[in-house]
Design a protein around this motif. Sequence first.
Motif, PDB file in Angstrom:
ATOM      1  N   SER A   1      44.891  37.110  37.478  1.00 33.50           N
ATOM      2  CA  SER A   1      43.969  36.693  36.416  1.00 33.50           C
ATOM      3  C   SER A   1      43.582  37.840  35.488  1.00 33.50           C
ATOM      4  O   SER A   1      43.071  37.605  34.388  1.00 33.50           O
ATOM      5  CB  SER A   1      42.704  36.085  37.018  1.00 33.50           C
ATOM      6  OG  SER A   1      42.040  37.054  37.812  1.00 33.50           O
ATOM      7  N   ALA A   2      43.838  39.096  35.905  1.00 31.52           N
ATOM      8  CA  ALA A   2      43.467  40.260  35.097  1.00 31.52           C
ATOM      9  C   ALA A   2      44.678  40.949  34.475  1.00 31.52           C
ATOM     10  O   ALA A   2      44.526  41.948  33.773  1.00 31.52           O
ATOM     11  CB  ALA A   2      42.685  41.250  35.955  1.00 31.52           C
ATOM     12  N   GLN A   3      45.865  40.434  34.713  1.00 34.31           N
ATOM     13  CA  GLN A   3      47.071  41.067  34.184  1.00 34.31           C
ATOM     14  C   GLN A   3      47.162  40.901  32.673  1.00 34.31           C
ATOM     15  O   GLN A   3      46.599  39.968  32.106  1.00 34.31           O
ATOM     16  CB  GLN A   3      48.313  40.504  34.872  1.00 34.31           C
ATOM     17  CG  GLN A   3      48.387  40.939  36.317  1.00 34.31           C
ATOM     18  CD  GLN A   3      49.565  40.335  37.070  1.00 34.31           C
ATOM     19  OE1 GLN A   3      50.358  39.580  36.535  1.00 34.31           O
ATOM     20  NE2 GLN A   3      49.667  40.688  38.348  1.00 34.31           N
ATOM     21  N   GLY A   4      47.871  41.828  32.037  1.00 33.59           N
ATOM     22  CA  GLY A   4      48.062  41.767  30.587  1.00 33.59           C
ATOM     23  C   GLY A   4      46.922  42.372  29.798  1.00 33.59           C
ATOM     24  O   GLY A   4      46.873  42.240  28.582  1.00 33.59           O
ATOM     25  N   ARG A   5      45.999  43.072  30.460  1.00 30.77           N
ATOM     26  CA  ARG A   5      44.855  43.685  29.783  1.00 30.77           C
ATOM     27  C   ARG A   5      44.897  45.213  29.817  1.00 30.77           C
ATOM     28  O   ARG A   5      43.916  45.862  29.483  1.00 30.77           O
ATOM     29  CB  ARG A   5      43.550  43.224  30.428  1.00 30.77           C
ATOM     30  CG  ARG A   5      43.304  41.750  30.320  1.00 30.77           C
ATOM     31  CD  ARG A   5      41.919  41.432  30.814  1.00 30.77           C
ATOM     32  NE  ARG A   5      41.891  40.104  31.394  1.00 30.77           N
ATOM     33  CZ  ARG A   5      40.983  39.689  32.254  1.00 30.77           C
ATOM     34  NH1 ARG A   5      40.029  40.488  32.648  1.00 30.77           N
ATOM     35  NH2 ARG A   5      41.032  38.471  32.731  1.00 30.77           N
ATOM     36  N   GLY A   6      46.008  45.790  30.289  1.00 32.04           N
ATOM     37  CA  GLY A   6      46.120  47.246  30.340  1.00 32.04           C
ATOM     38  C   GLY A   6      45.515  47.887  31.578  1.00 32.04           C
ATOM     39  O   GLY A   6      45.441  49.109  31.668  1.00 32.04           O
ATOM     40  N   ILE A   7      45.098  47.076  32.537  1.00 26.01           N
ATOM     41  CA  ILE A   7      44.450  47.618  33.731  1.00 26.01           C
ATOM     42  C   ILE A   7      45.448  48.431  34.565  1.00 26.01           C
ATOM     43  O   ILE A   7      45.127  49.532  35.030  1.00 26.01           O
ATOM     44  CB  ILE A   7      43.799  46.491  34.548  1.00 26.01           C
ATOM     45  CG1 ILE A   7      42.630  45.908  33.752  1.00 26.01           C
ATOM     46  CG2 ILE A   7      43.355  46.982  35.929  1.00 26.01           C
ATOM     47  CD1 ILE A   7      42.048  44.628  34.326  1.00 26.01           C
TER      48      ILE A   7
ATOM     49  N   TRP B   1      40.008  50.065  40.534  1.00 27.69           N
ATOM     50  CA  TRP B   1      39.285  49.545  39.379  1.00 27.69           C
ATOM     51  C   TRP B   1      37.814  49.400  39.772  1.00 27.69           C
ATOM     52  O   TRP B   1      37.523  49.183  40.952  1.00 27.69           O
ATOM     53  CB  TRP B   1      39.892  48.200  38.979  1.00 27.69           C
ATOM     54  CG  TRP B   1      39.484  47.741  37.618  1.00 27.69           C
ATOM     55  CD1 TRP B   1      38.665  46.703  37.320  1.00 27.69           C
ATOM     56  CD2 TRP B   1      39.860  48.315  36.376  1.00 27.69           C
ATOM     57  NE1 TRP B   1      38.514  46.589  35.966  1.00 27.69           N
ATOM     58  CE2 TRP B   1      39.238  47.580  35.353  1.00 27.69           C
ATOM     59  CE3 TRP B   1      40.661  49.400  36.011  1.00 27.69           C
ATOM     60  CZ2 TRP B   1      39.383  47.869  34.014  1.00 27.69           C
ATOM     61  CZ3 TRP B   1      40.810  49.694  34.671  1.00 27.69           C
ATOM     62  CH2 TRP B   1      40.174  48.935  33.687  1.00 27.69           C
TER      63      TRP B   1
ATOM     64  N   ARG C   1      45.904  51.797  33.037  1.00 29.90           N
ATOM     65  CA  ARG C   1      44.730  52.658  33.216  1.00 29.90           C
ATOM     66  C   ARG C   1      44.562  53.112  34.663  1.00 29.90           C
ATOM     67  O   ARG C   1      43.983  54.166  34.910  1.00 29.90           O
ATOM     68  CB  ARG C   1      43.482  51.961  32.687  1.00 29.90           C
ATOM     69  CG  ARG C   1      43.549  51.831  31.164  1.00 29.90           C
ATOM     70  CD  ARG C   1      42.231  51.475  30.524  1.00 29.90           C
ATOM     71  NE  ARG C   1      41.619  50.264  31.014  1.00 29.90           N
ATOM     72  CZ  ARG C   1      41.591  49.104  30.374  1.00 29.90           C
ATOM     73  NH1 ARG C   1      42.176  48.990  29.204  1.00 29.90           N
ATOM     74  NH2 ARG C   1      40.982  48.068  30.883  1.00 29.90           N
TER      75      ARG C   1
END
Length: 148
Positions: free
Chosen positions: A76-82, A7, A85
Amino acid sequence: MGRLVVWPDPSVGSAVWLLPAETSVHDSEAKAKAEFLAEALGGDAYRRIIDFMRPRALAAVAESAWYLSIVGVAPSAQGRGIGTRLIEPTLAEADDAGVECYLETFDRRNLNFYQRLGFSAVGSHAEPVTGATYTILRRNPQARPAHS
């Protein structure tokens, strides 16, 4: 021997793929990896885990399959489609090459995520070193729409 997809902010997430390689390259890299992990994990636990898991994976997937070794996204960044991607570009490349992909997961919560990406469970096994059950998931190459 593989591919690292990171990322833009590396602390957020990455995906590690192992791709087929010439035998001499594969053997050299596999030996270096095994030595590093054996030292990092202590003793021969890693070797015993791999010795148990590898033949089961080889029985379920083609030897030419691309292996998604690790994908991780900071909580903290999960659930955003990362995660999606990070994985999708390599899946698209595998589709274009007509190559199947596979992975193993010890966490049943991950199954729905991987199934949305086209993976299907092809086996579950109780791994004796850790006592954990892991699932092998395979994804056949998928037809992609032609670009105009």
